[in-house]
Design an enzyme around this catalytic site. Sequence first.
Site, PDB file in Angstrom:
ATOM      1  CG  HIS A  26      -1.745   1.178   1.445  1.00  7.82           C
ATOM      2  ND1 HIS A  26      -3.111   1.170   1.281  1.00  7.82           N
ATOM      3  CD2 HIS A  26      -1.430   2.454   1.821  1.00  7.82           C
ATOM      4  CE1 HIS A  26      -3.596   2.375   1.531  1.00  7.82           C
ATOM      5  NE2 HIS A  26      -2.594   3.171   1.872  1.00  7.82           N
ATOM      6  CD  GLU A  27       1.831   3.546   3.775  1.00  6.55           C
ATOM      7  OE1 GLU A  27       2.013   4.548   3.052  1.00  6.55           O
ATOM      8  OE2 GLU A  27       0.941   3.497   4.643  1.00  6.55           O
ATOM      9  CG  HIS A  79       0.458   6.007  -0.952  1.00  8.66           C
ATOM     10  ND1 HIS A  79      -0.623   6.585  -1.583  1.00  8.66           N
ATOM     11  CD2 HIS A  79      -0.041   5.410   0.168  1.00  8.66           C
ATOM     12  CE1 HIS A  79      -1.726   6.348  -0.880  1.00  8.66           C
ATOM     13  NE2 HIS A  79      -1.399   5.634   0.179  1.00  8.66           N
TER      14      HIS A  79
END
Length: 266
Positions: A58-59, A62
């Site tokens: 998820h990170e 980004h």
Amino acid sequence: MTTAATRRSDRRISPVFLGIAAVTAVTGWAVWTDFAAQPGIAVFLFVTGAWIVSLCLHEYAHARTALHSGDISIGAKGYLTLNPLKYTHALLSIVLPVIFVIMGGIGLPGGAVFIERGRIRGRWRHSLISAAGPLTNVLFAVVCTAPFWLDALNGVPDTFRYALGFLALLQVTAAILNFLPVPGLDGYGVIEPWLSHSFRRQVEPFAPFGLLAVFGILWIPGVNEVFFDAIHAILRSLGVTEWDTYWGQEFYRFWQGTPEIPVVTQ
């Protein structure tokens, strides 16, 4: 040559992440083969490991999107190594989400990648950077539910089915909650570039509390019931039943003892 080597090291997958992935794979195998003497512990390690892997990705989503959007400082910060210890706020990105899962079975990752927004031009790019994380959870949800809607779990131990169902629930809740337009969550980050400067300045002080506020509101019985009714409706459409997610969570809470699943007669 030194610069090139540094760039390669900035992108090299971290041994920490590989270790977490290995634990996930081994415990997943133990659940799949019904090998574990204590299935609850195996389910806990498998689901928690898979959940942390999804948080890292998820990170990473980004960070990778920010890199391609113009923030060339991302690599030096270690975000591309998938090492959870490199995040700006490891507490928000890893520790709190795991606690949320243990306490309430809610998948709620928190943003912790520091992006130098001044390097990025264009509102669409800013929105895409914020959307990249929860879109990763959507992808994980599709992967976790695929065996259900493809009817590919025949002959698989029930314990693995339940664990996978619970993991799917976490991914669906993470995707939906993160897309909420609440300051501090990715959903707000998607719309923030399109808001007026004065409004953004007024909302900014509340951003650090958005994650905890959402979690607190979900503890209100009426809100919790409506929310999970919607979640289970989505999961049912993907072939995952409440029976699957309920027993998955029961096995996950191994400290309560091995659950006794009632025999369903036809």
